[in-house]
Design a protein around this motif. Structure first.
Motif, mmCIF file in Angstrom:
data_model
loop_
_atom_site.group_PDB
_atom_site.id
_atom_site.type_symbol
_atom_site.label_atom_id
_atom_site.label_comp_id
_atom_site.label_asym_id
_atom_site.label_seq_id
_atom_site.Cartn_x
_atom_site.Cartn_y
_atom_site.Cartn_z
ATOM 1 N N THR A 194 -1.730 -1.102 13.396
ATOM 2 C CA THR A 194 -2.149 -1.514 12.740
ATOM 3 C C THR A 194 -2.942 -0.250 11.721
ATOM 4 O O THR A 194 -3.017 -1.010 10.604
ATOM 5 C CB THR A 194 -3.398 -2.884 12.857
ATOM 6 N N TYR A 195 -3.180 0.147 12.681
ATOM 7 C CA TYR A 195 -4.462 1.307 11.576
ATOM 8 C C TYR A 195 -3.907 2.201 11.365
ATOM 9 O O TYR A 195 -4.082 3.352 10.743
ATOM 10 C CB TYR A 195 -5.415 1.471 13.045
ATOM 11 N N CYS A 196 -2.256 2.759 12.151
ATOM 12 C CA CYS A 196 -1.691 4.103 11.455
ATOM 13 C C CYS A 196 -0.510 4.346 10.512
ATOM 14 O O CYS A 196 0.168 3.138 10.148
ATOM 15 C CB CYS A 196 -0.859 3.863 12.985
ATOM 16 N N ILE A 197 -0.156 5.509 10.059
ATOM 17 C CA ILE A 197 0.105 5.839 8.941
ATOM 18 C C ILE A 197 1.308 6.439 9.070
ATOM 19 O O ILE A 197 2.721 6.503 8.722
ATOM 20 C CB ILE A 197 -0.438 6.597 8.070
ATOM 21 N N ILE A 337 -9.931 5.595 19.678
ATOM 22 C CA ILE A 337 -10.261 4.974 18.203
ATOM 23 C C ILE A 337 -11.593 4.086 18.199
ATOM 24 O O ILE A 337 -11.972 3.259 19.305
ATOM 25 C CB ILE A 337 -9.081 4.556 17.563
ATOM 26 N N VAL A 338 -13.048 4.476 17.659
ATOM 27 C CA VAL A 338 -13.777 3.741 17.709
ATOM 28 C C VAL A 338 -14.311 3.257 15.935
ATOM 29 O O VAL A 338 -14.176 3.454 15.258
ATOM 30 C CB VAL A 338 -15.197 4.433 18.338
ATOM 31 N N GLY A 339 -14.969 1.844 16.569
ATOM 32 C CA GLY A 339 -15.087 1.408 14.606
ATOM 33 C C GLY A 339 -13.944 0.808 14.388
ATOM 34 O O GLY A 339 -13.860 0.479 12.625
ATOM 35 N N PHE A 340 -12.737 0.483 15.207
ATOM 36 C CA PHE A 340 -11.717 -0.548 14.409
ATOM 37 C C PHE A 340 -12.368 -1.893 13.424
ATOM 38 O O PHE A 340 -13.173 -2.095 14.349
ATOM 39 C CB PHE A 340 -11.189 -0.924 15.278
ATOM 40 N N PRO A 341 -11.708 -2.208 12.161
ATOM 41 C CA PRO A 341 -12.384 -3.522 11.516
ATOM 42 C C PRO A 341 -12.588 -4.563 12.913
ATOM 43 O O PRO A 341 -11.943 -4.857 13.823
ATOM 44 C CB PRO A 341 -11.408 -4.003 10.942
ATOM 45 N N GLY A 342 -14.111 -4.941 12.792
ATOM 46 C CA GLY A 342 -13.929 -6.240 13.886
ATOM 47 C C GLY A 342 -14.384 -5.548 15.344
ATOM 48 O O GLY A 342 -15.055 -7.380 15.742
ATOM 49 N N PHE A 366 -11.214 9.988 18.523
ATOM 50 C CA PHE A 366 -11.940 9.775 16.528
ATOM 51 C C PHE A 366 -12.600 7.789 15.586
ATOM 52 O O PHE A 366 -12.857 6.974 16.813
ATOM 53 C CB PHE A 366 -10.290 9.607 15.542
ATOM 54 N N ILE A 367 -13.065 8.333 15.193
ATOM 55 C CA ILE A 367 -13.322 6.635 13.967
ATOM 56 C C ILE A 367 -12.417 6.606 13.073
ATOM 57 O O ILE A 367 -11.581 6.994 12.712
ATOM 58 C CB ILE A 367 -14.998 8.135 13.196
ATOM 59 N N PHE A 368 -12.439 5.342 13.667
ATOM 60 C CA PHE A 368 -11.292 4.744 12.823
ATOM 61 C C PHE A 368 -11.403 5.292 10.926
ATOM 62 O O PHE A 368 -12.489 4.829 10.117
ATOM 63 C CB PHE A 368 -11.766 3.336 12.983
ATOM 64 N N SER A 369 -10.170 5.430 11.213
ATOM 65 C CA SER A 369 -10.371 6.018 9.487
ATOM 66 C C SER A 369 -9.032 5.274 7.857
ATOM 67 O O SER A 369 -8.130 4.951 8.990
ATOM 68 C CB SER A 369 -9.935 6.861 8.838
ATOM 69 N N PRO A 370 -9.229 5.009 7.387
ATOM 70 C CA PRO A 370 -8.789 2.844 7.255
ATOM 71 C C PRO A 370 -7.162 3.462 6.187
ATOM 72 O O PRO A 370 -8.270 4.916 5.371
ATOM 73 C CB PRO A 370 -9.756 2.621 5.545
ATOM 74 N N ARG A 371 -6.633 3.680 6.208
ATOM 75 C CA ARG A 371 -5.312 4.275 6.085
ATOM 76 C C ARG A 371 -4.391 3.739 4.291
ATOM 77 O O ARG A 371 -4.287 2.158 4.976
ATOM 78 C CB ARG A 371 -4.487 4.807 7.115
ATOM 79 N N GLN A 372 -5.123 3.656 3.175
ATOM 80 C CA GLN A 372 -3.977 2.462 2.214
ATOM 81 C C GLN A 372 -2.150 2.403 2.843
ATOM 82 O O GLN A 372 -1.583 3.155 2.912
ATOM 83 C CB GLN A 372 -4.246 3.892 1.093
ATOM 84 N N ALA A 375 -2.046 -2.265 7.399
ATOM 85 C CA ALA A 375 -2.556 -3.703 7.849
ATOM 86 C C ALA A 375 -3.920 -3.659 7.890
ATOM 87 O O ALA A 375 -5.139 -4.404 7.699
ATOM 88 C CB ALA A 375 -2.393 -4.194 9.275
ATOM 89 N N ALA A 376 -5.006 -2.211 8.402
ATOM 90 C CA ALA A 376 -6.075 -2.009 9.585
ATOM 91 C C ALA A 376 -7.111 -2.374 8.225
ATOM 92 O O ALA A 376 -7.858 -2.936 8.076
ATOM 93 C CB ALA A 376 -5.901 -1.620 10.840
ATOM 94 N N ALA A 377 -7.116 -1.579 7.162
ATOM 95 C CA ALA A 377 -7.205 -1.119 6.266
ATOM 96 C C ALA A 377 -7.724 -2.579 5.137
ATOM 97 O O ALA A 377 -8.841 -2.082 4.868
ATOM 98 C CB ALA A 377 -6.949 -0.072 5.430
ATOM 99 N N LYS A 378 -7.028 -3.420 5.418
ATOM 100 C CA LYS A 378 -7.411 -4.289 4.495
ATOM 101 C C LYS A 378 -8.008 -5.649 5.405
ATOM 102 O O LYS A 378 -8.686 -6.411 5.013
ATOM 103 C CB LYS A 378 -5.476 -5.047 3.910
#
Ligand code: SAH
Ligand code: SF4
Ligand code: F3S
Length: 472
Positions: A194-197, A337-342, A366-372, A375-378
């Motif tokens: 869900t985090y990945c582009i 990845i650290v800091g995934f939403p929630g 890695f620090i979680f980076s929201p990717r437009q 799913a995880a970005a939202k």
């Protein structure tokens, strides 16, 4: 992630020749693609330039996996455009994963007029034609109405199985010099973590035909390469889309027989699809290295589920346990990845705990980076940047001390390395890697790239082992 340059270094190029320069960001896939881009440009008579300042065509092969990667690309593009070699602006190509993002095209159209061509990873073969078109337009002084574009259709998660065009086989290639070569065995990814582009920019998972892969590896071995790294976003799922029952284990077993080759590596493995059969094949093989890069991403079951990873912490630990029981001395590394939403402090503690249990030899963190578009970005519960940074620091501290402790076990031991060449920082010494992918600096004797040499370890750091050549 590496940011590296394909060494296109050439000299004494006669005037009038068109010179190109390629700069590569991102993963090994992109490095391999840059070799193809170089090959394609050379079949049109272009020659490598020493640096972007001297180039008529500059290709920036980009990565979109985190925002930091994108930021680097934009600032580099600005620098390149400002160089204006010989008073002329080069044709600038933005290739690779970022080119697939609709935001990139918008930004180029609105604000980055010096980018003349955009090409996605599935469209490499179009680069020479578009470059020539752009050069022609520049020569004739035609104003660009936005860049020339070749990208693959935008993909959504709902269309996950739709097959798109893949690159033709046997495209020309200029290989990075050395003892080791990359071989792409599959394109794209269908996992939609869900985090990945990546599934959006690299398209659907398509495995190459095993015969073509084996032929390519045989040719590389005949050309003198001693090591190959098989590339795919999820190599353990190799073959699943081919319709038969030939899988990654079968491919490994076949490649193990290729004469002349000393070592086989692969990246990246997905823990969900790494079967005990594959571990057994590696155990019983001669050339497949005992290095398992198994990105875990998180040690918390709740977060793994939200990430869509398809395995639990317990299954992951079992797999690592099985590897270590079957192949003593095997090296296991990971991505986290650290800091995934929630992600709560408790979830993060689960990650630290898993790291301590697995005692990884190394980890990319890695620090979680929201990717437009992912799913995880939202998702709700986005973590503030300062908290993500603190977690990253804590994780890195734990992992680095484990890496150092693991390396200390080698003090006084003899290891075998495949020689790569002189050490970059201490060119009087040479360096190579163990089968478990540890970097070793050899402080005495002489050896040619491609030779296997034994080194007696007298000093260890976090990233290297060091010592003189062992006397047999
Ligand atoms: N296909 C590979 C890795 C691809 S990207 C795999 O599945 O393991 C390499 C690494 O980048 C991932 O393993 C992950 O740890 C990290 N990554 C991917 N997307 C990210 C994001 N949005 N923010 C932070 N790290 C990310
Ligand atoms: Fe991204 Fe997951 Fe595919 Fe790896 S497996 S490329 S992390 S979607
Ligand atoms: Fe980056 Fe594309 Fe590789 S997004 S990590 S270059 S697949």
């Amino acid at each position: 992630m590496l940011s590296s340059k394909l060494d296109t270094g050439g000299t004494d190029v006669a005037s009038g020749e068109i010179r190109y320069y390629i700069e590569t960001f991102g993963c090994q896939m992109n490095q391999r693609d840059s070799e193809t881009i170089a090959g394609l440009l050379e079949t049109r008579g272009m020659k490598p330039a020493e640096n972007p300042r001297e180039a008529d065509v500059v290709v920036v092969n980009t990565c979109a996996v985190r925002q930091a990667a994108e930021r680097k690309v934009w600032s580099r593009l600005g620098e390149i455009a400002a160089m204006k070699p010989n008073g002329r602006e080069p044709v600038i190509v933005l290739a690779g994963c970022m080119a697939q993002l609709p935001e990139t095209l918008e930004r180029v159209k609105d604000k980055v007029p010096y980018v003349n061509v955009l090409t996605g990873p599935g469209q490499l073969d179009k680069i020479p034609r578009l470059v020539e078109e752009a050069m022609d337009a520049k020569t004739r002084g035609v104003a660009f109405q936005g860049p020339l574009v070749a990208v693959s259709p935008r993909r959504t998660e709902a269309e996950r199985s739709e097959s798109t065009q893949v690159l033709p086989e046997n495209l020309p290639r200029v290989k990075v010099p050395g003892v080791s070569a990359y071989v792409t065995i599959m394109y794209g990814c269908d996992n939609f973590c869900t985090y990945c582009i990546v599934p959006f920019v690299r398209g659907p998972q398509v495995s190459r035909d095993p015969r073509s892969v084996i032929d390519e590896v045989e040719r590389l071995a005949q050309e003198g390469y001693k090591e190959v790294t098989l590339l795919g976003q999820n190599v353990n799922a190799y073959g699943h889309d081919l319709g038969g029952n030939y899988d990654f284990g079968d491919l490994l077993a076949d490649l193990d027989k290729v004469p002349g080759l000393l070592r086989i590596r692969y990246a990246t493995s997905h823990p969900r699809d790494f079967t005990p059969k594959m571990v057994d094949i590696i155990r019983d093989s001669e050339k497949i290295c005992e290095h398992f890069h198994l990105p875990v991403q998180s040690g918390s079951n709740r977060i793994l589920k939200a990430m869509h990873r398809g395995y639990t912490r317990e299954r992951y630990l079992e797999l690592v346990e099985y590897i270590k029981s079957q192949i003593p001395g095997a090296s296991v590394t990971t991505d986290i990845i650290v800091g995934f939403p929630g992600e709560t402090e408790e979830d993060f503690q689960d990650t630290l705990d898993l790291v301590r249990q697995c005692r990884f030899d190394g980890a990319f963190t890695f620090i979680f980076s929201p990717r437009q578009g992912t799913a995880a970005a939202k998702m709700e519960g986005q973590i503030p940047h300062e908290e993500k940074s603190r977690r990253l620091e804590r994780l890195v501290e734990v992992q680095n001390s484990i890496t150092r402790e693991n390396n200390r076990r080698f003090l006084g031991k003899t290891v075998e390395i495949l020689v790569e060449g002189p050490d970059e920082r201490e060119p009087e010494h040479f360096r190579g890697r163990t089968r478990t992918n540890r970097m070793v600096i050899c402080t005495s004797g002489k050896a040619e790239p491609g030779q296997l040499v034994h080194v007696r370890i007298q000093e260890v750091g976090t990233w290297y082992l060091k010592g003189p050549m062992a006397q047999d």
